[in-house]
Design a protein around this motif. Structure first.
Motif, PDB file in Angstrom:
ATOM      1  N   SER A  57      16.765  -1.367  -7.665  1.00  0.00           N
ATOM      2  CA  SER A  57      16.208  -2.712  -7.510  1.00  0.00           C
ATOM      3  C   SER A  57      15.056  -2.837  -8.497  1.00  0.00           C
ATOM      4  CB  SER A  57      15.630  -2.905  -6.115  1.00  0.00           C
ATOM      5  OG  SER A  57      16.545  -2.500  -5.148  1.00  0.00           O
ATOM      6  N   PRO A  58      14.685  -4.062  -8.838  1.00  0.00           N
ATOM      7  CA  PRO A  58      13.503  -4.216  -9.695  1.00  0.00           C
ATOM      8  C   PRO A  58      12.289  -3.596  -9.024  1.00  0.00           C
ATOM      9  CG  PRO A  58      14.680  -6.293  -9.482  1.00  0.00           C
ATOM     10  CD  PRO A  58      15.308  -5.348  -8.507  1.00  0.00           C
ATOM     11  N   PRO A  59      11.368  -3.091  -9.825  1.00  0.00           N
ATOM     12  CA  PRO A  59      10.176  -2.434  -9.268  1.00  0.00           C
ATOM     13  C   PRO A  59       9.244  -3.432  -8.581  1.00  0.00           C
ATOM     14  CG  PRO A  59      10.416  -2.011 -11.641  1.00  0.00           C
ATOM     15  CD  PRO A  59      11.368  -3.091 -11.285  1.00  0.00           C
ATOM     16  N   ALA A  60       8.269  -2.885  -7.884  1.00  0.00           N
ATOM     17  CA  ALA A  60       7.286  -3.729  -7.207  1.00  0.00           C
ATOM     18  C   ALA A  60       5.879  -3.258  -7.533  1.00  0.00           C
ATOM     19  CB  ALA A  60       7.505  -3.671  -5.701  1.00  0.00           C
TER      20      ALA A  60
ATOM     21  N   ASN B 206       1.781 -10.376   5.267  1.00  0.00           N
ATOM     22  CA  ASN B 206       3.072 -11.033   5.119  1.00  0.00           C
ATOM     23  C   ASN B 206       2.848 -12.317   4.321  1.00  0.00           C
ATOM     24  OD1 ASN B 206       5.469 -12.349   5.345  1.00  0.00           O
ATOM     25  ND2 ASN B 206       5.725 -11.962   7.558  1.00  0.00           N
ATOM     26  N   VAL B 207       3.433 -12.348   3.150  1.00  0.00           N
ATOM     27  CA  VAL B 207       3.241 -13.517   2.282  1.00  0.00           C
ATOM     28  C   VAL B 207       4.597 -14.154   1.951  1.00  0.00           C
ATOM     29  CG1 VAL B 207       1.013 -12.947   1.270  1.00  0.00           C
ATOM     30  CG2 VAL B 207       3.065 -11.900   0.340  1.00  0.00           C
ATOM     31  N   LYS B 208       5.452 -14.102   2.920  1.00  0.00           N
ATOM     32  CA  LYS B 208       6.787 -14.690   2.755  1.00  0.00           C
ATOM     33  C   LYS B 208       6.643 -16.172   2.418  1.00  0.00           C
ATOM     34  CE  LYS B 208      11.102 -14.468   5.327  1.00  0.00           C
ATOM     35  NZ  LYS B 208      11.681 -14.112   6.623  1.00  0.00           N
ATOM     36  N   SER B 209       7.503 -16.658   1.540  1.00  0.00           N
ATOM     37  CA  SER B 209       7.348 -18.023   1.046  1.00  0.00           C
ATOM     38  C   SER B 209       7.494 -19.068   2.144  1.00  0.00           C
ATOM     39  CB  SER B 209       8.373 -18.294  -0.056  1.00  0.00           C
ATOM     40  OG  SER B 209       9.667 -18.102   0.459  1.00  0.00           O
ATOM     41  N   SER B 210       8.213 -18.731   3.211  1.00  0.00           N
ATOM     42  CA  SER B 210       8.417 -19.732   4.262  1.00  0.00           C
ATOM     43  C   SER B 210       7.193 -19.904   5.160  1.00  0.00           C
ATOM     44  CB  SER B 210       9.627 -19.326   5.111  1.00  0.00           C
ATOM     45  OG  SER B 210       9.421 -18.029   5.625  1.00  0.00           O
ATOM     46  N   LEU B 211       6.244 -19.025   5.033  1.00  0.00           N
ATOM     47  CA  LEU B 211       5.055 -19.133   5.878  1.00  0.00           C
ATOM     48  C   LEU B 211       4.083 -20.167   5.335  1.00  0.00           C
ATOM     49  CD1 LEU B 211       4.270 -15.338   6.521  1.00  0.00           C
ATOM     50  CD2 LEU B 211       5.303 -16.967   8.113  1.00  0.00           C
ATOM     51  N   ALA B 212       3.402 -20.811   6.224  1.00  0.00           N
ATOM     52  CA  ALA B 212       2.393 -21.767   5.781  1.00  0.00           C
ATOM     53  C   ALA B 212       1.121 -21.030   5.389  1.00  0.00           C
ATOM     54  CB  ALA B 212       2.088 -22.764   6.900  1.00  0.00           C
ATOM     55  N   GLN B 213       0.883 -19.949   6.092  1.00  0.00           N
ATOM     56  CA  GLN B 213      -0.304 -19.135   5.824  1.00  0.00           C
ATOM     57  C   GLN B 213       0.093 -17.666   5.854  1.00  0.00           C
ATOM     58  OE1 GLN B 213      -3.870 -19.824   5.477  1.00  0.00           O
ATOM     59  NE2 GLN B 213      -2.882 -21.664   4.705  1.00  0.00           N
ATOM     60  N   PRO B 214      -0.619 -16.843   5.141  1.00  0.00           N
ATOM     61  CA  PRO B 214      -0.313 -15.413   5.201  1.00  0.00           C
ATOM     62  C   PRO B 214      -0.624 -14.850   6.586  1.00  0.00           C
ATOM     63  CG  PRO B 214      -2.326 -15.813   3.958  1.00  0.00           C
ATOM     64  CD  PRO B 214      -1.743 -17.153   4.254  1.00  0.00           C
ATOM     65  N   GLN B 215       0.032 -13.787   6.915  1.00  0.00           N
ATOM     66  CA  GLN B 215      -0.233 -13.136   8.192  1.00  0.00           C
ATOM     67  C   GLN B 215      -0.677 -11.700   7.945  1.00  0.00           C
ATOM     68  OE1 GLN B 215       3.646 -13.590   9.927  1.00  0.00           O
ATOM     69  NE2 GLN B 215       3.033 -15.472  10.999  1.00  0.00           N
ATOM     70  N   MET B 216      -1.611 -11.285   8.743  1.00  0.00           N
ATOM     71  CA  MET B 216      -2.150  -9.928   8.579  1.00  0.00           C
ATOM     72  C   MET B 216      -1.673  -9.009   9.693  1.00  0.00           C
ATOM     73  SD  MET B 216      -6.019  -8.716   9.220  1.00  0.00           S
ATOM     74  CE  MET B 216      -6.854  -8.755   7.676  1.00  0.00           C
ATOM     75  N   MET B 217      -1.380  -7.771   9.333  1.00  0.00           N
ATOM     76  CA  MET B 217      -1.053  -6.766  10.334  1.00  0.00           C
ATOM     77  C   MET B 217      -1.943  -5.566  10.086  1.00  0.00           C
ATOM     78  SD  MET B 217       3.001  -6.782  10.213  1.00  0.00           S
ATOM     79  CE  MET B 217       3.900  -8.289  10.202  1.00  0.00           C
ATOM     80  N   VAL B 218      -2.574  -5.137  11.136  1.00  0.00           N
ATOM     81  CA  VAL B 218      -3.507  -4.026  10.985  1.00  0.00           C
ATOM     82  C   VAL B 218      -2.852  -2.734  11.448  1.00  0.00           C
ATOM     83  CG1 VAL B 218      -5.746  -3.126  11.683  1.00  0.00           C
ATOM     84  CG2 VAL B 218      -5.423  -5.594  11.377  1.00  0.00           C
ATOM     85  N   VAL B 219      -2.977  -1.710  10.640  1.00  0.00           N
ATOM     86  CA  VAL B 219      -2.507  -0.394  11.055  1.00  0.00           C
ATOM     87  C   VAL B 219      -3.720   0.518  11.148  1.00  0.00           C
ATOM     88  CG1 VAL B 219      -1.089   1.593  10.469  1.00  0.00           C
ATOM     89  CG2 VAL B 219      -0.276  -0.713   9.972  1.00  0.00           C
TER      90      VAL B 219
ATOM     91  N   ALA C 235      10.705  -9.856 -12.966  1.00  0.00           N
ATOM     92  CA  ALA C 235      11.517  -9.457 -11.817  1.00  0.00           C
ATOM     93  C   ALA C 235      10.697  -8.663 -10.814  1.00  0.00           C
ATOM     94  CB  ALA C 235      12.695  -8.619 -12.293  1.00  0.00           C
ATOM     95  N   ILE C 236       9.464  -8.366 -11.178  1.00  0.00           N
ATOM     96  CA  ILE C 236       8.640  -7.504 -10.329  1.00  0.00           C
ATOM     97  C   ILE C 236       8.169  -8.252  -9.083  1.00  0.00           C
ATOM     98  CG2 ILE C 236       6.405  -6.320 -10.234  1.00  0.00           C
ATOM     99  CD1 ILE C 236       6.902  -5.538 -13.152  1.00  0.00           C
ATOM    100  N   ARG C 237       8.337  -7.623  -7.948  1.00  0.00           N
ATOM    101  CA  ARG C 237       7.839  -8.216  -6.703  1.00  0.00           C
ATOM    102  C   ARG C 237       6.449  -7.656  -6.410  1.00  0.00           C
ATOM    103  NH1 ARG C 237      12.281  -6.318  -2.871  1.00  0.00           N
ATOM    104  NH2 ARG C 237      12.338  -4.680  -4.471  1.00  0.00           N
ATOM    105  N   ILE C 238       5.694  -8.416  -5.650  1.00  0.00           N
ATOM    106  CA  ILE C 238       4.328  -7.985  -5.391  1.00  0.00           C
ATOM    107  C   ILE C 238       4.007  -7.992  -3.902  1.00  0.00           C
ATOM    108  CG2 ILE C 238       3.326  -8.597  -7.622  1.00  0.00           C
ATOM    109  CD1 ILE C 238       2.581 -11.266  -6.490  1.00  0.00           C
TER     110      ILE C 238
ATOM    111  N   GLY D 277       8.919  -9.979   3.709  1.00  0.00           N
ATOM    112  CA  GLY D 277       7.695 -10.761   3.536  1.00  0.00           C
ATOM    113  C   GLY D 277       6.548  -9.964   2.960  1.00  0.00           C
ATOM    114  N   PHE D 278       6.733  -8.652   2.832  1.00  0.00           N
ATOM    115  CA  PHE D 278       5.642  -7.862   2.240  1.00  0.00           C
ATOM    116  C   PHE D 278       5.738  -7.875   0.712  1.00  0.00           C
ATOM    117  CE2 PHE D 278       3.888  -3.714   0.798  1.00  0.00           C
ATOM    118  CZ  PHE D 278       2.564  -4.007   1.067  1.00  0.00           C
ATOM    119  N   LEU D 279       6.908  -7.614   0.193  1.00  0.00           N
ATOM    120  CA  LEU D 279       7.091  -7.664  -1.254  1.00  0.00           C
ATOM    121  C   LEU D 279       7.819  -8.960  -1.599  1.00  0.00           C
ATOM    122  CD1 LEU D 279       8.150  -3.969  -1.994  1.00  0.00           C
ATOM    123  CD2 LEU D 279       5.916  -5.054  -2.343  1.00  0.00           C
ATOM    124  N   VAL D 280       7.179  -9.759  -2.418  1.00  0.00           N
ATOM    125  CA  VAL D 280       7.727 -11.097  -2.679  1.00  0.00           C
ATOM    126  C   VAL D 280       7.690 -11.429  -4.165  1.00  0.00           C
ATOM    127  CG1 VAL D 280       6.990 -11.956  -0.425  1.00  0.00           C
ATOM    128  CG2 VAL D 280       5.455 -12.159  -2.405  1.00  0.00           C
TER     129      VAL D 280
END
Ligand code: ZN
Length: 1094
Positions: free
Chosen positions: A500-503, A560-573, A544-547, A586-589
């Motif tokens: 796949s193309p790199p990210a 999560n920066v998926k294009s369908s979202l109105a705002q980004p979402q954060m997940m904490v680990v 072609a690079i995803r980010i 939604g992480f690599l877009v």
């Protein structure tokens, strides 16, 4: 993050993302079942109770690699008095390429047979025809080391092995032999020593040497009493007749073969000892040495006290070796530019030595790889290992597989051999190349590497012409070019799957320090526009690079920066001990698809963390997370990590502050360069397996253990950048410039490089930023156009003069569009049975690149003193072997250098006194670790200027002349206090302003009315619309454009405190850390050689 449920600044992220269920647990090996998930999404904890006080404020510090000399010595060094002697018109080492001094045939007798001999090599010879690879032996000034010189006290802090002998050797000429006693002619003969008499092709004549050795006059002007006729070196154009010392060399010296039969034994000296100027030098006036070099006795006539302070009369006033009489890097560079810069370098001929890296030239690929891709220490390899051992010249190639080319040169053609893949030798697997021999009417080919006979597949068959060449030779790059690419088939892909193309994943430290300095805000702002410039393939419209994005301190936040979202979402680990990636979709877009969400994210990140109190960071889990994300996405890629502090938070890869300067110069010094834990090596290995390259941007306020943090970048083919005490106002230009270049540059991912050789030699050692799990394959998670791999070769059999030696470098990689390719570079070298041929075809710049890398790796395992001694010994052996086997018989008092290696001593000395091998008091442990890893992947041009900086006088040449001014030698005595100079070494850039510079110049450049009003340490010149300002700023821009890293400007005023920093880069002088001056080192080298020969 408005979308998130919680209130600012940082919303706890509690509910599993919708996309989460799609995520495959198995990819995270060992992760507990999905039921465990919620616990991993700990809410982001705001202010941390453990918050500690504000970290130390940054103090303005030296740029990386620059050693600030100890302040305590500040009073000692040659201050202004030294400059005081130079009028504006003083001698600089200008271009003297037009100087043609004829050596007088009738050499003059010199006084004492014991007198030190300064032999005049072919030097003064007018330039010959365009240089070939020939060589002329340089004979060094008669460093009659063993003369009847009163012993000079041993130098203090001498860097190299044998201080005592050096002391007496340190250039102190027996006073009986003033410069006048130059023996003549002998130098010359040597030059041609190598060939059978009369058979030699026209060699490159010795011009470079000429000017070097014409010294007496050029040394003269610095002496107050020498005025008038004793003009600066650059005035050599004038008739030298008035100066007895400038007698030129005998033309015959250059005649081929003369050496052997020519002048056996010492030749009659030619210089008159009567030169008035030298009388001055002999009457004790040289006694007071320049302070920093006191123990050596100053080689510099321009001693501050000269003339005004007689000093105690010395019984035997030491005669110094004239700095102008020893090989000059500037002259060699100028000569090569003049001789080889005008015509393209055509690669059709085996074993041709290319122009120097400092020469601008175009390359025409006619069957061998361009020197932009491969440079060798020698283009003529000894046939036997015995010869190679005797000479001790390392056989190495510096390979830059993805080097960028100037626009005038075509990129390698891409060849598609269809489904069967690239045609290779069945036995050794070498790829089809111009050296393969087609036989049996074209039905078979014999491998040029292993001699195996292979069938030509039917689809590749072609008839041969009457010379045995395929008639389609010039239609096929793989049969006619030195460099080309093959499209790789699925067989060359990991798991037999088209990649796949790199990210790219941007991982941003949002701890207190990063926020406080404004770094996070600056970076996020920049990324908004920079992401439009991700590398693209050829004519592709978009990358072609995803980010993807991660922020972190003690815990990690995924977005999560998926294009369908109105705002980004954060997940904490927060479970950093067992890192996993909480989302896949939604992480690599794609930037264009998700632009709005990404812009929103980049706007919010600085806000979200603006009140953070968290000072602790993790580091290994960050890399782990990025690597796991790439693994989950089944692609290769690069992590851009922006990090500020020592990772002391409880987590894998946690580090402690173990900096200890007391270890310097002890057997334990090596530990400062070693990682403090093995965790990062293991992590790097995993990264390499995934094709995950790590670029690290460091913004430390204090020790961060670069030696450990840089392990993963180093082993994954990544880069490290370091901005100590980062402040937006001072450092943003440098950081942003580096970042832009780093993000935009073309990178190959998930690469493997193999170097094949023809029978007789093989690759045995490798240096660079990569990982190796076996002895042959160089694994590079990423490889960009700046990185080199240095490869050393050893004999495993006898080579053959007729067939020569072949190298083939094959790099398998994934392009930034995800295409799997093979880039092939071929190079044919000559082989010799005469050592002289080896010495005639060496390239010193490449030798130094190899030797520096060898030494810089050596410090990981050996005390630096051992490493220095090893280098000195090797250099002495190389030169002694030449002297013994190739040079004409001559007096032992002469130092004879092969033409191609006449700069080896000066450059090697620069390596020896570098911050790694001989650190100054102010060089930090982190700086040393940083520079050490930088040098590891430098190309030849970079090591050349890094070890021997360029020093450019700015007001000497006419203002309308916009070309780069000719450089002068990196020595304080070359500075005129009436001039302004730029000094650069690829990492640092200084503008030095002499105290007596004309007021008009000050006004034009700085917009202030006097020298005293210039702000010391200024990093930006005002934009003024006048010719001088335009010219200087233009030159600065042009210097920066030539380098792979942005060089921040520092304005240094003469006699200002900052000047000590600047002087660190005047590498021909003795350094404050004890590094020898060029002159002294040369004398020391001579002594070593004589010991080997006796
Ligand atoms: Zn083969």
């Amino acid at each position: 993050m408005s979308v998130n449920q919680s209130a600012p600044p940082v919303p706890p992220f509690e509910q599993p993302q919708p996309i989460y269920p799609g995520y495959h647990q198995s990819s995270y090996g060992g992760q507990p079942g999905s039921t465990a998930l919620p616990t991993h999404y700990g809410a982001y904890n705001g202010p941390v109770p453990g918050y500690q006080q504000t970290p130390p404020q940054g103090v303005s510090r030296a740029p990386p690699s620059s050693g600030v000399p100890p302040a305590s010595t500040a009073s000692a060094p040659c201050g202004q008095a030294a400059y005081g002697q130079f009028s504006q018109g003083d001698v600089q080492n200008g271009p003297s390429s037009t100087v043609h001094l004829q050596r007088l045939p009738g050499s003059q007798q010199f006084g004492s047979p014991l007198a030190p001999v300064v032999s005049q090599p072919a030097l003064l010879q007018p330039y010959g025809p365009p240089p070939t690879s020939g060589q002329v032996t340089a004979q060094l000034a008669g460093m009659q080391i063993s003369g009847a010189v009163a012993p000079v006290p041993p130098p203090s802090g001498l860097g190299y092995g044998l201080p005592t002998p050096l002391a007496s050797a340190s250039g102190s000429f027996p006073n009986s032999g003033p410069y006048g006693s130059y023996p003549q002619g002998q130098a010359l003969p040597l030059s041609q020593a190598q060939g059978p008499p009369g058979v030699l092709p026209p060699q490159r004549s010795a011009p470079p040497l000429a000017s070097n050795f014409t010294s007496p006059a050029s040394g003269g002007p610095r002496m107050p009493s020498m005025t008038g006729p004793l003009l600066p070196g650059q005035d050599f154009g004038g008739p030298p007749v008035s100066q007895p010392n400038h007698v030129s060399s005998t033309p015959q010296a250059l005649t081929p073969g003369t050496q052997i039969t020519g002048h056996p034994g010492p030749l009659p000296p030619m210089h008159s000892p009567q030169q008035p100027g030298y009388q001055l030098q002999q009457n004790g006036s040289f006694g007071p040495a320049r302070s920093p070099q006191a123990n050596y006795g100053s080689p510099y006539p321009a001693t501050p006290t000269f003339g005004s302070q007689p000093g105690p009369p010395q019984p035997l006033p030491p005669k110094r070796l004239d700095p102008d009489a020893i090989p000059s890097p500037i002259q060699v560079i100028e000569d090569d530019r003049n001789n080889r810069g005008s015509e393209p370098f055509v690669t059709g001929i085996r074993g041709q030595v290319p122009p120097l890296v400092t020469t601008n030239f175009l390359v025409k690929d006619q069957g061998n790889a361009s020197p932009r891709y491969i440079r060798c220490t020698s283009y003529n390899i000894p046939c036997t290992s015995d010869m190679a051992k005797q000479a001790q010249v390392p056989l190495a190639a510096v390979i830059k597989p993805l080097a960028s080319l100037p626009p005038e040169e075509a990129s390698p053609y891409v060849v598609d051999h269809g489904e069967s893949g690239p045609l290779r030798c069945n036995r050794c697997k070498a790829y089809m190349c111009p050296f393969m021999q087609f036989i049996e009417g074209g039905r078979r080919f014999q491998c040029c590497f292993c001699s195996c006979i292979n069938d030509v597949p039917p689809q590749y068959f072609q008839h041969l012409d009457h010379t045995g060449k395929r008639v389609d030779t010039y239609d096929r790059p793989e049969l006619s070019m030195g460099s080309y690419e093959f499209l790789a088939t699925v067989d060359y892909c990991k798991n037999n799957k088209i990649p796949s193309p790199p990210a790219f994943i941007f991982m941003i430290d949002v701890s207190y320090n990063a926020i406080r300095t404004g770094l996070v805000k600056l970076l996020c702002e920049e990324l908004k526009s920079l992401l439009d410039y991700l590398p693209r393939e050829g004519g592709a419209e978009e990358s072609a690079i995803r980010i993807g994005f991660v922020t972190y301190n003690k815990v990690l936040h995924f977005y999560n920066v998926k294009s369908s979202l109105a705002q980004p979402q954060m997940m904490v680990v927060s479970d950093v001990a067992d890192m996993f990636v909480p989302l896949l979709d939604g992480f690599l877009v794609n930037i264009n698809e998700s632009r709005a969400v990404i812009t929103s994210l980049l706007d919010q990140i600085p806000e979200m963390f603006s009140d953070t109190r968290e000072t602790e960071t993790v580091f290994a889990p960050v890399i782990q997370a990025g690597m796991e994300a790439l693994k989950a996405a089944e692609c290769s890629g690069k992590l851009f990590i922006f990090h500020t502090s020592l990772p002391i938070a409880e987590a894998p890869g946690k580090l402690k502050n173990r900096d200890d300067r007391k270890l310097i110069n002890t057997d334990k010094e090596k530990t400062l360069f070693q990682p403090q834990t093995g965790a990062y090596q293991s992590l790097a290995k995993e990264c390499v397996a995934q094709g995950c390259c790590v670029d690290l941007f460091l913004f430390p306020n204090q020790y961060v253990d670069v030696a450990t943090l840089s392990v993963v970048p180093q082993l994954t083919g990544g880069s490290v950048y370091k901005y100590a005490c980062f402040q937006v106002e001072n450092d943003q230009e440098r950081f942003l410039s580096d970042l832009r270049r780093d993000v935009q540059k073309v990178v190959g991912f998930d690469a493997v490089m193999r170097v094949r050789t023809s029978t007789g030699i093989r690759a045995v050692d490798f240096f660079g930023a990569f990982y190796m799990s076996n002895t042959t394959d160089v694994e590079l998670a990423g490889l960009d156009g700046d990185k080199t791999v240095t490869v050393e070769f050893k004999h495993d059999d006898r080579l053959n003069e007729e067939s020569g030696a072949l190298l083939q470098c094959a790099l398998l990689y994934t392009s930034c569009a995800g295409q799997r390719r093979l880039r092939i570079h071929n190079l044919a070298l000559n082989c010799c049975t005469q050592l002289a041929d080896l010495y005639r075809n060496c390239e010193t710049d490449t030798l130094i690149n190899y030797m520096a890398k060898f030494a810089y790796r050596g410090v990981l395992n050996s005390p630096v003193k051992t490493v220095r001694d090893t280098l000195i010994t090797q250099c002495a052996q190389i030169l002694a072997c030449y002297r013994k086997n190739c040079a004409s018989p001559s007096s032992a008092g002469q130092l004879i250098l092969p033409e191609c290696m006449k700069l080896l001593p000066v450059y090697l000395n620069c390596v020896l006194k570098s911050d790694i091998l001989q650190p100054g008091a102010e060089v930090t442990t982190d700086d040393r670790a940083y520079v050490r890893q930088l040098v590891t992947s430098m190309d030849v041009a970079e090591t050349n200027v890094f070890f021997y900086p360029r020093l450019l006088p700015l007001t000497k040449s006419p203002i309308e002349n916009t070309t780069e001014p000719p450089a002068v030698r990196a020595s304080e005595e070359r500075l005129s206090n009436g001039d302004i100079y730029l000094l650069e070494n690829g990492l640092n850039l200084f503008l030095w302003v002499g105290a007596s510079v004309q007021q008009g110049v000050v006004q034009s450049l700085f917009n202030v009315s006097s020298f005293s009003q210039i702000t010391s340490g200024l990093s930006v010149l005002p934009i003024l619309d006048n010719p001088l300002s335009n010219k200087v700023r233009g030159l600065i821009d042009s210097l920066r454009a030539q380098r792979s890293r942005y060089m921040k400007l520092i304005v240094v005023k003469q006699e200002d405190k900052l000047e000590m920093l600047f002087k660190h880069f005047l590498v021909e002088d003795k350094s404050l850390s004890g590094g020898a001056s060029y002159v002294d080192f040369l004398c020391h080298m001579h002594k070593e050689i004589r010991q080997l020969l006796s």
